[in-house]
Design a protein around this motif. Structure first.
Motif, PDB file in Angstrom:
ATOM      1  N   ARG A 299       2.805 -52.013 134.199  1.00  0.00           N
ATOM      2  CA  ARG A 299       3.675 -52.560 135.246  1.00  0.00           C
ATOM      3  C   ARG A 299       5.026 -52.935 134.677  1.00  0.00           C
ATOM      4  N   PHE A 300       6.058 -52.691 135.495  1.00  0.00           N
ATOM      5  CA  PHE A 300       7.397 -53.200 135.226  1.00  0.00           C
ATOM      6  C   PHE A 300       7.635 -54.374 136.155  1.00  0.00           C
TER       7      PHE A 300
ATOM      8  N   ALA B 258      11.011 -56.780 132.472  1.00  0.00           N
ATOM      9  CA  ALA B 258       9.878 -57.153 131.631  1.00  0.00           C
ATOM     10  C   ALA B 258       8.824 -56.073 131.820  1.00  0.00           C
ATOM     11  N   VAL B 259       8.019 -55.839 130.780  1.00  0.00           N
ATOM     12  CA  VAL B 259       7.027 -54.769 130.832  1.00  0.00           C
ATOM     13  C   VAL B 259       5.667 -55.311 130.445  1.00  0.00           C
ATOM     14  N   ASP B 260       4.665 -54.986 131.252  1.00  0.00           N
ATOM     15  CA  ASP B 260       3.264 -55.278 130.953  1.00  0.00           C
ATOM     16  C   ASP B 260       2.619 -53.937 130.620  1.00  0.00           C
ATOM     17  N   GLU B 261       2.555 -53.614 129.327  1.00  0.00           N
ATOM     18  CA  GLU B 261       2.031 -52.312 128.911  1.00  0.00           C
ATOM     19  C   GLU B 261       0.540 -52.173 129.185  1.00  0.00           C
ATOM     20  N   GLU B 262      -0.191 -53.254 129.069  1.00  0.00           N
ATOM     21  CA  GLU B 262      -1.640 -53.207 129.265  1.00  0.00           C
ATOM     22  C   GLU B 262      -1.994 -52.808 130.701  1.00  0.00           C
TER      23      GLU B 262
ATOM     24  N   THR C   7      11.591 -41.154 131.348  1.00  0.00           N
ATOM     25  CA  THR C   7      12.565 -41.834 132.191  1.00  0.00           C
ATOM     26  C   THR C   7      11.908 -42.157 133.521  1.00  0.00           C
ATOM     27  N   TYR C   8      12.111 -43.373 133.996  1.00  0.00           N
ATOM     28  CA  TYR C   8      11.617 -43.790 135.308  1.00  0.00           C
ATOM     29  C   TYR C   8      12.819 -44.116 136.195  1.00  0.00           C
ATOM     30  N   THR C   9      12.778 -43.665 137.436  1.00  0.00           N
ATOM     31  CA  THR C   9      13.802 -44.001 138.416  1.00  0.00           C
ATOM     32  C   THR C   9      13.181 -44.922 139.451  1.00  0.00           C
TER      33      THR C   9
ATOM     34  N   PHE D 175       6.720 -52.909 139.744  1.00  0.00           N
ATOM     35  CA  PHE D 175       6.523 -51.462 139.847  1.00  0.00           C
ATOM     36  C   PHE D 175       5.336 -51.094 138.988  1.00  0.00           C
ATOM     37  N   ASP D 176       4.384 -50.395 139.553  1.00  0.00           N
ATOM     38  CA  ASP D 176       3.288 -49.825 138.769  1.00  0.00           C
ATOM     39  C   ASP D 176       3.737 -48.463 138.259  1.00  0.00           C
TER      40      ASP D 176
END
Length: 94
Positions: free
Chosen positions: A75-76, A68-72, A57-59, A90-91
């Motif tokens: 980053r959010f 959107a999510v950049d998994e590589e 969980t991220y707050t 957000f990193d």
């Protein structure tokens, strides 16, 4: 798309994204009435594996409308829910 007209009902997830190994859900968990009173939407991201188990969980420090999510690059990206919406980044590090 279904439209909910009863603003007293809780809306649990505002946005969801399927990643390579995980599912990212922008969690709200409140009624639309509370949004209109407080003006704040989702500040939590729940990460599930593909078996449905909660992994993390991220707050966040900003309230978001979408995700959107950049998994590589870990980053959010989101659209803020304030009066002048912006793209926020957000990193995250595991």
């Amino acid at each position: 798309m279904a439209q909910v007209t009863d603003r007293s009902l809780s809306n649990y997830y505002m946005d969801i994204m399927a990643g390579d190994e995980d599912i990212y859900a922008l969690y709200f968990g409140k009624s639309a009435d509370l949004y209109y009173q407080n003006g704040e939407l989702s500040k939590e991201i729940f990460v599930f594996d593909y078996d449905g188990k909660l992994v993390k969980t991220y707050t966040l420090d900003y309230s978001l409308v979408s995700l959107a999510v950049d998994e590589e690059n870990m980053r959010f990206f989101g659209i803020s829910s304030d009066k002048d919406p912006n793209v926020v980044i957000f990193d995250y590090n595991d």
